[in-house]
Enzyme design. Structure first.
Site, short mmCIF file in Angstrom:
data_model
loop_
_atom_site.label_atom_id
_atom_site.label_comp_id
_atom_site.label_asym_id
_atom_site.label_seq_id
_atom_site.Cartn_x
_atom_site.Cartn_y
_atom_site.Cartn_z
N PHE A 375 -72.06 -63.78 -61.97
CA PHE A 375 -70.92 -63.27 -61.20
C PHE A 375 -69.57 -63.79 -61.69
O PHE A 375 -68.65 -63.98 -60.89
CB PHE A 375 -71.10 -63.58 -59.71
CG PHE A 375 -72.49 -63.35 -59.21
CD1 PHE A 375 -73.11 -62.13 -59.41
CD2 PHE A 375 -73.19 -64.35 -58.56
CE1 PHE A 375 -74.40 -61.90 -58.96
CE2 PHE A 375 -74.49 -64.14 -58.12
CZ PHE A 375 -75.10 -62.91 -58.32
N CYS A 376 -69.43 -64.03 -63.00
CA CYS A 376 -68.18 -64.56 -63.56
C CYS A 376 -67.74 -65.82 -62.81
O CYS A 376 -66.54 -66.07 -62.62
CB CYS A 376 -67.08 -63.51 -63.55
SG CYS A 376 -67.39 -62.17 -64.72
N ALA A 377 -68.73 -66.61 -62.41
CA ALA A 377 -68.50 -67.91 -61.78
C ALA A 377 -69.62 -68.83 -62.25
O ALA A 377 -70.36 -69.41 -61.46
CB ALA A 377 -68.48 -67.79 -60.26
N CYS A 395 -71.78 -62.71 -67.43
CA CYS A 395 -71.34 -62.18 -66.15
C CYS A 395 -72.37 -61.19 -65.61
O CYS A 395 -72.48 -60.98 -64.42
CB CYS A 395 -69.97 -61.52 -66.27
SG CYS A 395 -68.63 -62.72 -66.45
#
Length: 455
Positions: A375-377, A395
């Site tokens: 999740f781009c985290a 991601c």
């Protein structure tokens, strides 16, 4: 309160009309089904109201700030009124500027480019990459993931107490996690930042679509968000807040619109006088339709009333949590605990399943769209999953085949346009997949898990 009683709760409003609510998609097992869009945290569907407003304006489109013609003047008024509507939506202070950008990522990179020299930046490792990565020209302190809102404030206070007290400093924090949906103590973090002479920017990409955001009440210096998460299409975003750092910085882009006066010097060079308003960082022909769409969405959400929208969203969260409470294989991810206040964003893993495989089966066999991956985290998800900080991940989905263990999770997210039926279908599908397994074979292709149609 039970799930059945929630369905009859008179305080819960009906979903707002959105585009795509009647779209049907094919199933790999045969037939079609109405698509259940449960990936709002990535991009929310456009509100019907927003689409209608844009369609009504489209024939009158013209270039802003540049022409004497009627359509140009009309578009200029519409563009500047959109700026006022956003300022009102965010409860901005009189001296604040509203700059239209492409996205939250663009907004935070703009602010990063405007930082004073030798600025210190403090950011938690739990941030989305849009707010974790832009600060490349600054001295950055990355803070460990906190286990509670109180610990978040204490961690920031300790870090700020150890900084050089005489230089500029900025704290960047999310309002709601794009992984867990948990609400962060923004007001308390802002108070801590200001007590130590620092400023604070709020990444409201996941907060603004779900809760009211008041720059004044939260006492933040800037706020950034994206239109595509706020039920507005067309690639637009906002950076709103204090004007001084923005006014003193070099324009984010150099070109027409940002310049107020350009003259040739005797030596053959060029002198430029830049605007000191928001136009300073809006060079080029702006995305007028995108700005208008954001303003329309702001008005629509305000008129619908956040109290009723929040009540509906909490109703949907409870349907998911209670509906899967008797499925021990499902583990929801959380920093602050299962009872922490959150928006309609929930991430989880399923014992015995590769998350990419599970998400692919939900899509191909049930017509349900969710998200899988990091999740781009990446640092946050690795922390929540207890994975190696150096493990590979994208991601999207990592290249783990169906059945193989992978360092990724599944995210279901929803909002103002989500009907109960979509959430109920999701809960039923998760239970069936856990109980019976997938009905189709899957393979990895270009890093994604997809149905195997070669047979």
């Amino acid at each position: 309160m039970s799930v059945s009683s929630l369905a009859a709760d008179p305080s819960v409003c009906a979903p707002l009309p959105v585009l795509g609510r009647d779209v049907t998609v094919p199933l790999v097992t045969g037939g079609e089904v109405t698509y259940a869009a449960l990936d709002y945290a990535a991009s929310a569907p456009a509100l019907q109201r927003v689409w209608d407003d844009v369609a009504a304006y489209a024939p009158y489109y013209g270039s802003v700030h540049r022409g004497a013609g009627y359509l140009s003047q009309l578009s200029t008024d519409l563009f500047e009124n959109a700026r006022k509507a956003v300022a009102e939506f965010l409860d901005c202070r009189p001296a604040d500027q509203v700059v239209f950008t492409r996205s939250t990522t663009d907004s935070l990179n703009l602010l990063a480019a405007a930082l004073p020299g030798d600025c210190q930046v403090f950011v938690f490792e739990t941030e989305h990459h849009a707010s974790l990565l832009p600060w490349r020209g600054a001295r950055v302190t990355y803070l460990d993931a906190p286990g509670s809102p109180r610990q978040a404030v204490e961690t920031l206070e300790r870090a700020l107490a150890d900084r050089d007290p005489y230089g500029p400093a900025l704290v960047c924090v999310t309002g709601a996690s794009n992984v867990t949906g948990e609400l962060w103590p923004v007001r308390e973090l802002a108070a801590a930042a200001h007590a130590h002479g620092a400023r604070i920017v709020l990444d409201a990409a996941q907060l603004a679509p779900h809760h009211p955001v008041s720059v004044r009440d939260l006492d933040v210096d800037w706020v950034a968000f994206s239109g595509h998460k706020l039920y507005a299409p067309f690639g637009s975003g906002v950076l709103a807040g204090r004007s001084d750092w923005l006014r003193e910085a070099e324009p984010y882009l150099a070109g027409g619109g940002a310049s107020r006066k350009v003259t040739r010097r005797e030596d053959g060079g060029v002198d430029v006088e830049w605007h000191e308003t928001a136009a300073r960082h809006e060079a080029g022909s702006p995305n007028v339709i995108g700005a208008y769409a954001i303003a329309s969405a702001c008005k629509a959400l305000t008129e619908a009333g956040f109290d009723t929208l929040v009540a509906r969203e909490q109703h949907l969260i409870r349907r998911v949590r209670e509906g899967l409470a008797d499925v021990p294989e499902v583990r929801f991810l959380s920093l602050f605990g299962d009872d922490a206040p959150r928006v309609g964003v929930l991430s989880f893993v399923v014992d015995g399943w590769n998350s990419s495989h599970f998400a692919a089966a939900l899509s191909a066999e049930y017509g349900i769209g969710v998200r899988d991956g990091l999740f781009c985290a990446h640092p946050l998800v690795r922390t929540l999953l207890g994975g190696d900080a150096q493990a590979q991940g994208e991601c999207g989905a990592p290249e783990a085949a169906p059945g193989e263990k992978s360092l990724n999770a599944i995210r279901v997210s929803f909002g103002a346009g989500t009907p109960d039926e979509h959430v109920d279908r999701f809960v039923a599908a998760v239970k069936e997949l856990v109980r019976d397994g997938a009905r189709w074979n899957y393979r990895t292709e270009d890093g994604r898990c997809v149905p195997d149609t070669s047979a």
